[in-house]
Design a protein around this motif. Structure first.
Motif, mmCIF file in Angstrom:
data_model
loop_
_atom_site.group_PDB
_atom_site.id
_atom_site.type_symbol
_atom_site.label_atom_id
_atom_site.label_comp_id
_atom_site.label_asym_id
_atom_site.label_seq_id
_atom_site.Cartn_x
_atom_site.Cartn_y
_atom_site.Cartn_z
ATOM 1 N N GLU A 78 0.844 -1.201 0.000
ATOM 2 C CA GLU A 78 0.000 0.000 0.000
ATOM 3 C C GLU A 78 0.878 1.249 0.000
ATOM 4 O OE1 GLU A 78 -3.571 1.832 2.736
ATOM 5 O OE2 GLU A 78 -2.066 0.592 3.706
ATOM 6 N N VAL A 80 1.337 5.194 1.077
ATOM 7 C CA VAL A 80 0.862 6.062 2.151
ATOM 8 C C VAL A 80 1.458 7.454 1.978
ATOM 9 C CG1 VAL A 80 0.492 4.188 3.803
ATOM 10 C CG2 VAL A 80 2.688 5.360 3.732
ATOM 11 N N ASN A 110 -3.233 9.681 4.185
ATOM 12 C CA ASN A 110 -3.873 8.576 3.464
ATOM 13 C C ASN A 110 -3.135 7.281 3.782
ATOM 14 O OD1 ASN A 110 -1.543 8.700 1.949
ATOM 15 N ND2 ASN A 110 -2.523 9.167 0.027
ATOM 16 N N GLY A 111 -3.778 6.190 3.526
ATOM 17 C CA GLY A 111 -3.184 4.899 3.831
ATOM 18 C C GLY A 111 -3.368 4.535 5.292
ATOM 19 N N ALA A 112 -2.609 3.569 5.714
ATOM 20 C CA ALA A 112 -2.773 3.010 7.052
ATOM 21 C C ALA A 112 -1.774 3.578 8.047
ATOM 22 C CB ALA A 112 -2.629 1.490 6.982
ATOM 23 N N ASP A 114 -0.797 6.761 10.877
ATOM 24 C CA ASP A 114 -1.358 7.794 11.740
ATOM 25 C C ASP A 114 -0.317 8.911 11.854
ATOM 26 O OD1 ASP A 114 -3.306 8.898 13.313
ATOM 27 O OD2 ASP A 114 -2.932 7.643 15.056
#
Length: 161
Positions: A78, A80, A110-112, A114
């Motif tokens: 993914e 990010v 965006n993405g996983a 924080d």
């Protein structure tokens, strides 16, 4: 706690102005840069980013910087992205080479990912218009750190004496 931070920052600014060189035209510079990085582990394949940096020159050798932009990490699973916001202190070793330390936050957009704390030592070269640097960027809450290169165009906002 907030009062202590404000007092420390005020003391830092006062000390810079008291040790400044007389006759030096203090003021702001602005720069726009492109960044490319190599993660230190296998979680991501690379990074690309853009940034804007405001720099206030206290003396010929010392500056305070504020940098923000966008960084995109390309991953196998993914991609990010995050927005860094960093405060830094730049010290010139001579006329053009410098060392800088930056600290701030990365805000995942965006993405996983924080938010994370960022700490980055920097070595660079700057002249009237060009700023090129290499930095090691540590993220406290991400699965990777990176070694990044920055190439920027900068210019002075100082009033001429």
């Amino acid at each position: 706690m907030k009062n202590r931070i404000y007092i420390a920052l005020t003391a830092l600014l006062v000390s810079f102005t008291s040790f400044s060189q007389s006759g030096y035209n203090k003021g702001f510079r602005l720069g726009f840069g492109l960044n490319g990085g190599f993660p230190t582990d296998g979680a991501y394949d690379g990074s690309l980013g853009i940034d804007a940096r405001a720099q206030y020159d206290f003396t010929r050798k010392t500056s305070l910087t504020l940098t923000s932009g966008y960084t995109h990490l390309f991953g196998q699973q993914e991609d990010v992205g995050f927005v860094p916001a960093k405060l830094g202190f730049k010290y010139f070793l001579g006329n053009q080479f410098y060392l800088m330390g930056e600290a701030g936050a990365a805000f995942g957009v965006n993405g996983a990912i924080d938010n994370s704390l960022i700490v980055a030592p920097v070595f660079g070269f700057a002249n009237k218009y060009l700023d090129a640097s290499v930095r090691y960027e540590h993220y406290s809450d991400y699965e990777t750190d990176q070694i990044a290169l920055r190439l920027a165009y900068g210019f002075s906002l100082k009033k001429k004496k």
